[in-house]
Structure formats: C-alpha cells, structure tokens
Write a protein that holds these residues in place. Structure first.
Motif, short mmCIF file in Angstrom:
data_model
loop_
_atom_site.label_atom_id
_atom_site.label_comp_id
_atom_site.label_asym_id
_atom_site.label_seq_id
_atom_site.Cartn_x
_atom_site.Cartn_y
_atom_site.Cartn_z
N VAL A 24 0.83 -1.20 0.00
CA VAL A 24 0.00 0.00 0.00
C VAL A 24 0.87 1.26 0.00
N PHE A 25 1.82 1.32 0.95
CA PHE A 25 2.64 2.51 1.08
C PHE A 25 4.00 2.37 0.37
N ASN A 26 4.44 1.13 0.22
CA ASN A 26 5.73 0.89 -0.44
C ASN A 26 5.51 0.00 -1.65
N ASN A 27 5.42 0.61 -2.83
CA ASN A 27 5.24 -0.17 -4.05
C ASN A 27 6.53 -0.27 -4.87
N LYS A 28 7.67 0.05 -4.25
CA LYS A 28 9.01 -0.07 -4.84
C LYS A 28 9.19 0.79 -6.09
N SER A 29 8.55 1.90 -6.17
CA SER A 29 8.67 2.75 -7.36
C SER A 29 10.09 3.30 -7.51
N GLU A 30 10.71 3.69 -6.39
CA GLU A 30 12.07 4.21 -6.45
C GLU A 30 13.06 3.11 -6.85
N GLU A 31 12.87 1.91 -6.31
CA GLU A 31 13.74 0.80 -6.68
C GLU A 31 13.68 0.50 -8.17
N LYS A 32 12.46 0.56 -8.72
CA LYS A 32 12.30 0.31 -10.15
C LYS A 32 12.97 1.39 -10.99
N GLN A 33 12.87 2.64 -10.56
CA GLN A 33 13.52 3.73 -11.29
C GLN A 33 15.04 3.58 -11.26
N LEU A 34 15.58 3.22 -10.09
CA LEU A 34 17.02 3.02 -9.98
C LEU A 34 17.49 1.88 -10.87
N ALA A 35 16.72 0.79 -10.88
CA ALA A 35 17.09 -0.37 -11.71
C ALA A 35 17.08 -0.01 -13.19
N LYS A 36 16.11 0.79 -13.62
CA LYS A 36 16.05 1.22 -15.02
C LYS A 36 17.25 2.09 -15.38
N LEU A 37 17.62 2.99 -14.46
CA LEU A 37 18.78 3.84 -14.70
C LEU A 37 20.06 3.01 -14.84
N LYS A 38 20.21 2.02 -13.96
CA LYS A 38 21.39 1.15 -14.01
C LYS A 38 21.43 0.38 -15.33
N LEU A 39 20.27 -0.09 -15.78
CA LEU A 39 20.21 -0.85 -17.03
C LEU A 39 20.62 0.04 -18.21
N ASN A 40 20.10 1.24 -18.26
CA ASN A 40 20.45 2.16 -19.35
C ASN A 40 21.94 2.53 -19.31
N ASN A 41 22.46 2.75 -18.11
CA ASN A 41 23.87 3.10 -17.97
C ASN A 41 24.78 1.97 -18.44
N GLN A 42 24.41 0.73 -18.13
CA GLN A 42 25.22 -0.41 -18.54
C GLN A 42 25.19 -0.60 -20.05
N LYS A 43 24.06 -0.33 -20.67
CA LYS A 43 23.98 -0.40 -22.13
C LYS A 43 24.91 0.63 -22.78
N LEU A 44 24.91 1.84 -22.23
CA LEU A 44 25.80 2.89 -22.75
C LEU A 44 27.27 2.53 -22.52
N ALA A 45 27.57 1.97 -21.34
CA ALA A 45 28.95 1.59 -21.01
C ALA A 45 29.45 0.51 -21.96
#
Length: 388
Positions: A273-294
């Motif tokens: 209800v209060f913690n739907n892991k939205s921040e964790e998902k955003q961080l994971a997406k950023l890491k994925l994009n960064n690794q593709k660029l790297a």
C-alpha cells in the motif's frame, strides 16, 4: 678465465626459464588472483544465503482465564504456534538467476585481473629483452672499435700517423666498453623488475627468445563481458523490483482453552500500500540504461584502439625496411672507409662518424622491432587473448 666465464654463462642459459614457464609460475605466485578466486566462492555462498529458507518461528503462550462460576478460581489456557516465511517461487527464481550472474561477473573480473597481470608481465619481459638486445648492440660497437683500433695501431707502428689519432681510437674503444657496462647494468635492472613482478627468486635466469606476434586466438575482452553481464544484473534487479510482494508467511496455531480446543492455519501477506518499490524500479532502469551505454562505449573504444595499433605496425614495418636498406649501404661504406683509412685515403674522424651512424641506425631498427612487439602485446590484451 674468459673461457670459464663463457662456460658458466652457457650452463646458466641451459637452465634458464622459458617465457611460458616463467609466466605460468608468475600466475601461480600471484596472491591477488588467488584472493579473487576465493571471492568468487564467497559470492556463490552469498547467493545461496540470500535465497535459502529462513528458520521457522515458534510461539508458546500460557494464559490465565477467570472461571465463570467461581471468580476466585482461575483456569489455564495454552497456545502454541509455528510460522514460516517463504519467498514466492517466481521471486526465488529471479534471485537465483541474479546470484548466478553475479558469480559470472566475478569470474569476468578475475579474467580481467589475470589479463592485466599478463599484459604487465609481457611489458616487463619485452623491456628485459630490449635491454639485452641493446647490450648486444653495444658489444658489436666494441667489435667495430677494436677493428678500427687495430688499423690505427698498425699505421701508428709504421710511423704514418700521429699519436693523437691512436689516443682517439683508444678513447672510442673505451667509450664503447663503458656504454656496454652501463647497458649491462640496465639489463640486470630490467631482469630484476621482471623477476620481482613474477615473485620468483632473483637468481633465476630467463630466456629472451620469445617473440610477440599477432594472436590467432582472441576472446571477447573481459570489460565487454562485464558490461554485458551487468546489463543482465540490472535487468534482473528491475524484475525483482517489479514484484510488489516477495514473501508470504504461513502459520499454524493450536490453542487449548478451558472450554474448547482451537486449530488455526493461515497465511500472512504484506500489502504493497505505502511501499510499491517505485524508487527501486527507477534506480534499476537507470542502471540498465547506464550499462547499455557503457557496453557500447567500451566496445567502440577497443575496436578503435586495435585499428590504430594495426596501422601503426604497418608504418613501423615500413620504417624498419627503410633503415635496413640504409644499413646495408652503411655497412659496405664502413668496410670501404676502413680499408681506405689503412692506406691514408680518409681520416679517422670520418671513419668514427660513420661507425656512430651505423650503430645509431642499428639501434633504430632495434627500436622498430620492439615497437612492433609492444603493439602486438597491446593488441593481444585488447583482444582478450590472455584472459583464459
């Protein structure tokens, strides 16, 4: 005495380690590589810890219940229960996959460490080999100086030249000998640096016959493999973060009351209800994009550097060919000048200048040879040839 020294040197070379033998020993002596292998085992164990079942919880409760008929008397109630937290199967599957990939990343870091170690070893080996060749070139300079001195002594003995020319020839010979001694010291220093890096005894003799040529067996560079594996890590972290619920808790209770026995079985489910892991998902997406660029950046950088080195090798070979053509003519000219000096047709200064030019150009050929080998070492490193 001279024969004894030569004999001892020959015996030492018979027991000298080859490049392959010394490299194998250096790798086995490298503590950092051993520590990294232990780290891989630790990561495997950490993955098992992260996905194993937690210990169940046991509850025991005793309660006092007032008797309805006699308020002064108390009856006793007992409750016992057990609960177990479980990872949901699809979450467990993702975490196990993540653990395996993290182990793969650790393996690639080990390969990278090994690759860098071999590259540094090869660089030190080629420095030692180069120092030996320079010392050998100095020996040739001494030989030429001896030849010139013999001609000068013959002319001086015949009273055809002044003593100043004899002294000049003697000085040239002594300078050549001093240079050879200096280069002998440099060879010893280069060998000591190599043996220290390999972590072997300083008395070890090393052969310098190995040539570094373009490799036919290349592997993907560990840096590329690490970037690819980290993409998979980021993707799985995103998958895990996308699970709103990771665990459930199963429980069972038995309760004995004065008037009845109660059996309970149930499941406890956390509500996102209060913690739907939205921040964790955003961080994971950023890491994925960064690794593709790297990965893209690293792949292009490796390719460009290899192409540049290959072009430089072509130019080095052309330069070497030019010097070899020049050397062939200089050697003939030096021989002609030596004969001409013996009959007083040229002066000693001209003969010495030609000798110095000849040795200088031989040194440039030597530099070209080692520049090509050093570039081959770097290309092999960039192609991941020493990672296995």
């Amino acid at each position: 005495m001279k024969k004894t020294i030569i004999g001892l040197s020959f015996l030492a070379m018979l027991h000298a380690q080859t490049y392959e033998e010394l490299l194998e020993q250096a790798i086995s002596n490298n503590l950092d590589l051993q520590l990294m292998q232990n780290r891989i085992k630790a990561i495997e164990l950490e993955g098992k810890i992260d996905t194993r079942l937690k210990n169940p919880n046991v509850e025991l409760e005793i309660s006092k219940i007032p008797n309805r008929r006699l308020l002064s008397l108390l009856d006793t109630g007992v409750r016992t229960g057990i609960s177990q937290e479980l990872l949901l199967p699809w979450v467990k599957s993702d975490k196990e996959a993540l653990s395996k990939i993290e182990v793969s990343v650790a393996h690639e870091h080990y390969k990278l460490k090994r690759l860098v170690f071999v590259y540094e070893f090869n660089s030190l080996y080629i420095e030692y080999k180069k120092a030996i060749e320079k010392e050998s070139l100095a020996q040739k300079g001494i030989k030429i100086s001896n030849t010139i001195l013999a001609i000068v002594e013959a002319r001086f003995g015949g009273g055809k030249i002044a003593k100043s020319e004899l002294l000049q020839a003697q000085i040239e010979l002594q300078s050549a000998k001093s240079l050879q001694k200096h280069l002998e010291l440099e060879s010893e220093k280069a060998k000591n640096r190599l043996l220290l890096f390999a972590n072997v005894d300083s008395s070890t003799e090393v052969e310098v016959e190995h040539r570094f040529v373009p490799t036919q067996n290349s592997n993907p560079h560990p840096l590329l493999n690490i970037a690819q594996q980290k993409q998979r890590v980021a993707k799985l972290e995103l998958d895990i973060a996308s699970h709103p619920i990771e665990t459930v808790e199963l429980f069972s209770e038995i309760e004995a009351e004065p008037e009845q026995d109660v059996f309970r079985v149930g499941v406890s489910i956390p509500l996102p209800v209060f913690n739907n892991k939205s921040e964790e998902k955003q961080l994971a997406k950023l890491k994925l994009n960064n690794q593709k660029l790297a990965f893209s950046k690293q792949e292009r950088a490796l390719k460009l550097e290899i192409e540049q080195l290959q072009n430089e090798i072509i130019l080095e070979k052309k330069t070497k060919s030019s010097y070899l053509t020049l050397l062939s003519k200089q050697e003939k000219l030096l021989d002609m000048y030596a004969k001409s000096y013996s009959i007083a047709k040229v002066n000693l200064l001209k003969l010495n200048d030609l000798k110095k030019e000849l040795l200088l150009n031989r040194g440039k050929v030597l530099e070209c040879n080692f520049a090509i080998e050093q570039k081959n070492i770097k290309i092999s490193y960039l192609q991941g040839a020493y990672s296995e």
